[in-house]
Design a protein around this motif. Structure first.
Motif, PDB file in Angstrom:
ATOM      1  N   ARG A 351       0.852  -1.206   0.000  1.00 52.00           N
ATOM      2  CA  ARG A 351       0.000   0.000   0.000  1.00 52.00           C
ATOM      3  C   ARG A 351       0.886   1.254   0.000  1.00 52.00           C
ATOM      4  O   ARG A 351       0.621   2.218  -0.716  1.00 52.00           O
ATOM      5  CB  ARG A 351      -0.919  -0.043   1.223  1.00 52.00           C
ATOM      6  N   ILE A 352       1.947   1.213   0.789  1.00 51.45           N
ATOM      7  CA  ILE A 352       2.845   2.374   0.855  1.00 51.45           C
ATOM      8  C   ILE A 352       3.607   2.534  -0.458  1.00 51.45           C
ATOM      9  O   ILE A 352       3.743   3.641  -0.982  1.00 51.45           O
ATOM     10  CB  ILE A 352       3.793   2.240   2.067  1.00 51.45           C
ATOM     11  N   ALA A 353       4.056   1.404  -1.034  1.00 56.64           N
ATOM     12  CA  ALA A 353       4.781   1.468  -2.317  1.00 56.64           C
ATOM     13  C   ALA A 353       3.870   1.996  -3.422  1.00 56.64           C
ATOM     14  O   ALA A 353       4.293   2.793  -4.268  1.00 56.64           O
ATOM     15  CB  ALA A 353       5.323   0.086  -2.681  1.00 56.64           C
ATOM     16  N   ILE A 354       2.612   1.574  -3.418  1.00 57.39           N
ATOM     17  CA  ILE A 354       1.629   2.027  -4.418  1.00 57.39           C
ATOM     18  C   ILE A 354       1.506   3.552  -4.375  1.00 57.39           C
ATOM     19  O   ILE A 354       1.511   4.226  -5.411  1.00 57.39           O
ATOM     20  CB  ILE A 354       0.256   1.344  -4.163  1.00 57.39           C
ATOM     21  N   LEU A 355       1.430   4.092  -3.148  1.00 56.77           N
ATOM     22  CA  LEU A 355       1.293   5.549  -3.010  1.00 56.77           C
ATOM     23  C   LEU A 355       2.590   6.261  -3.362  1.00 56.77           C
ATOM     24  O   LEU A 355       2.585   7.266  -4.072  1.00 56.77           O
ATOM     25  CB  LEU A 355       0.875   5.905  -1.581  1.00 56.77           C
ATOM     26  N   LYS A 356       3.706   5.723  -2.866  1.00 61.66           N
ATOM     27  CA  LYS A 356       5.004   6.389  -3.116  1.00 61.66           C
ATOM     28  C   LYS A 356       5.331   6.446  -4.601  1.00 61.66           C
ATOM     29  O   LYS A 356       5.881   7.419  -5.092  1.00 61.66           O
ATOM     30  CB  LYS A 356       6.129   5.612  -2.396  1.00 61.66           C
ATOM     31  N   TYR A 357       5.024   5.352  -5.333  1.00 60.77           N
ATOM     32  CA  TYR A 357       5.439   5.264  -6.737  1.00 60.77           C
ATOM     33  C   TYR A 357       4.294   5.479  -7.725  1.00 60.77           C
ATOM     34  O   TYR A 357       4.504   5.368  -8.934  1.00 60.77           O
ATOM     35  CB  TYR A 357       6.104   3.905  -6.993  1.00 60.77           C
ATOM     36  N   GLY A 358       3.075   5.724  -7.210  1.00 59.20           N
ATOM     37  CA  GLY A 358       1.949   5.950  -8.116  1.00 59.20           C
ATOM     38  C   GLY A 358       1.617   4.715  -8.947  1.00 59.20           C
ATOM     39  O   GLY A 358       1.345   4.815 -10.141  1.00 59.20           O
ATOM     40  N   VAL A 359       1.647   3.520  -8.315  1.00 61.55           N
ATOM     41  CA  VAL A 359       1.310   2.271  -9.013  1.00 61.55           C
ATOM     42  C   VAL A 359      -0.204   2.058  -8.884  1.00 61.55           C
ATOM     43  O   VAL A 359      -0.776   2.285  -7.818  1.00 61.55           O
ATOM     44  CB  VAL A 359       2.083   1.093  -8.373  1.00 61.55           C
ATOM     45  N   ASP A 360      -0.867   1.598  -9.995  1.00 60.29           N
ATOM     46  CA  ASP A 360      -2.336   1.508  -9.906  1.00 60.29           C
ATOM     47  C   ASP A 360      -2.863   0.091  -9.717  1.00 60.29           C
ATOM     48  O   ASP A 360      -4.064  -0.116  -9.656  1.00 60.29           O
ATOM     49  CB  ASP A 360      -2.990   2.173 -11.125  1.00 60.29           C
ATOM     50  N   ASP A 361      -1.956  -0.901  -9.629  1.00 64.12           N
ATOM     51  CA  ASP A 361      -2.440  -2.276  -9.489  1.00 64.12           C
ATOM     52  C   ASP A 361      -1.428  -3.081  -8.675  1.00 64.12           C
ATOM     53  O   ASP A 361      -0.278  -3.255  -9.096  1.00 64.12           O
ATOM     54  CB  ASP A 361      -2.607  -2.884 -10.895  1.00 64.12           C
ATOM     55  N   ILE A 362      -1.858  -3.598  -7.520  1.00 62.50           N
ATOM     56  CA  ILE A 362      -0.936  -4.334  -6.620  1.00 62.50           C
ATOM     57  C   ILE A 362      -0.363  -5.577  -7.315  1.00 62.50           C
ATOM     58  O   ILE A 362       0.761  -6.013  -7.009  1.00 62.50           O
ATOM     59  CB  ILE A 362      -1.655  -4.727  -5.298  1.00 62.50           C
ATOM     60  N   GLN A 363      -1.119  -6.137  -8.289  1.00 59.60           N
ATOM     61  CA  GLN A 363      -0.664  -7.358  -8.973  1.00 59.60           C
ATOM     62  C   GLN A 363       0.652  -7.143  -9.720  1.00 59.60           C
ATOM     63  O   GLN A 363       1.415  -8.079  -9.933  1.00 59.60           O
ATOM     64  CB  GLN A 363      -1.738  -7.866  -9.955  1.00 59.60           C
ATOM     65  N   LEU A 364       0.899  -5.900 -10.136  1.00 66.34           N
ATOM     66  CA  LEU A 364       2.147  -5.605 -10.863  1.00 66.34           C
ATOM     67  C   LEU A 364       3.373  -5.991 -10.031  1.00 66.34           C
ATOM     68  O   LEU A 364       4.418  -6.348 -10.577  1.00 66.34           O
ATOM     69  CB  LEU A 364       2.210  -4.111 -11.209  1.00 66.34           C
TER      70      LEU A 364
END
Ligand code: 2U9
Length: 377
Positions: A351-364
């Motif tokens: 969740r933190i990595a998604i926000l920090k890097y602007g990733v839109d899908d955890i599956q990536l």
């Protein structure tokens, strides 16, 4: 051309042992050896050639000995001997030179076959790099290490006792249901507390730490956890957590707020604000969800002339959970709740990595697509 087994040359018998006749015979002999030497093209050719000339039994040189030297009349022997020796020397040299020429040619052709073009571009060996989830996990851990926390790890296969019971989950708490927890099969014959499961959080590591360490305790526990969730853009049955625990005399909710406010500023930038919102966890009382001011709209709720989609126009993003350790938990690890108090927190690394890097899908994070991963190298 391969040398013929039979030579066109034959050592002649001499009737005339005069100097002129000997010179003629030696000239023919040397012409023959030079001619045959030229025909040698491989090492096996050369051996046949050498044996024809040098074989002790009936080689041409042995024949020269018999037919020329031994057959010579006494008074000519000295002269014949000298010429025969000279001729033998020349034959020896010619045979040795043939070998050398052949070997030089062989190594030249070997070198030619092995020739490399040093001007060709090299082979690029792709370098691996830290996975973005591990990188984020290490960054979170580093923030707490700088505050004096130690790091502990524990097993991914846990007992019901460490994953639930010692953390004050009541026997029929919904998290214990197979809907949420992945259990190891065929454990029914064991008492509930000993049954094995895949840990659903890293909290068991804190229980194990408190069992072996008296207060004061300041520890962070990073690691992989498992939940029986269907994968989608925001859920994965495997994810990572960093949990933390501080137990000492006189630890208060203020310490918790100050610590997490500092940690969020360290992770997302010093302009980030935090907000604590009432929540519930079985292992903390009181409990709170921590929100940070939206890092996409700066907490304004609006961006590019419209509502911010990341915080649903609220200006806040929910990021982690925390609370004061429930006194019941201390009972399981032999701490005295009248003497000590502490706080705990837990966060999902993806969740933190998604926000920090602007990733839109955890599956990536789990697909292993190098085109995605190399962006974090
Ligand atoms: C002990 C006592 C208390 C750990 C805590 C949370 C709050 C929490 C979630 C964040 C997102 C899990 O990954 S997530 O889904 N965690 O909200 N965790 S307090 O509390 C503990 C741990 C150990 C002995």
């Amino acid at each position: 051309m391969s040398p013929k087994k039979k030579s066109e040359y034959a050592v002649p018998k001499l009737k005339d042992f005069s100097t002129a006749a000997l010179d003629e015979a030696v000239k023919d002999l040397l012409a023959a050896v030079v001619r045959e030497a030229r025909e040698v093209t491989s090492e096996s050719d050369w051996k046949i050639f050498r044996d024809r000339w040098m074989a002790r039994a009936n080689g041409f040189l042995t024949q020269v000995n018999t037919l020329w030297l031994k057959a010579a009349p006494k008074d000519a022997k000295r002269d014949v001997g000298q010429r025969v020796n000279e001729a033998k020397k020349r034959v020896d040299e010619t045979i040795a030179a043939a070998l050398e020429r052949m070997q030089t040619a062989a190594s030249a052709s070997r070198l030619d076959a092995e020739r490399i073009d040093v001007t060709l571009p090299g082979i690029r060996r792709p370098l691996g790099s830290e996975h973005p989830v591990i990188k984020t996990m290490n960054e979170i851990v580093a923030v707490f290490r700088d505050l004096g926390y130690s790091v502990e790890e524990g097993p991914e296969i846990e007992t019901d006792y460490y994953n639930f019971e010692a953390l004050n989950f009541p026997p029929n708490h919904p998290a214990r249901d197979t809907q949420d927890t992945l259990f190891i099969a065929n454990q029914e014959s064991k008492p509930l507390r000993d049954r094995l499961l895949l840990r659903t959080h890293t909290s068991p590591v804190q229980i194990r730490t408190m069992e072996k360490m008296k207060p004061p305790v300041r520890v962070v526990c990073p690691g992989k956890v498992h939940r029986n969730d269907a994968p989608d853009a925001t859920h994965s049955p495997i994810f990572h957590q960093v949990e933390g625990l501080a137990v000492d005399t006189n630890i208060t909710f203020c310490d918790l707020k100050g610590t997490l406010d500092h940690a969020m500023k360290a992770l997302f930038g010093s302009s980030v604000k935090t907000r604590f919102y009432p929540s519930f966890f079985p292992f903390t009382e009181p409990s709170a969800d921590v929100q940070i001011s939206c890092i996409f709209c700066g907490g304004r709720g609006y961006r590019d002339g419209g509502p911010c989609r990341n915080c649903k126009a609220s200006g806040w993003i929910e990021l982690l959970g925390c609370g004061m350790v429930d006194p019941n938990v201390y009972g399981f690890v032999d701490y005295d709740p009248k003497k000590v108090s502490g706080f705990a927190f837990g966060m999902g690394v993806e969740r933190i990595a998604i926000l920090k890097y602007g990733v839109d899908d955890i599956q990536l994070f789990f697909n292993g697509d190098v085109r995605f991963l190399e962006q974090f190298a």
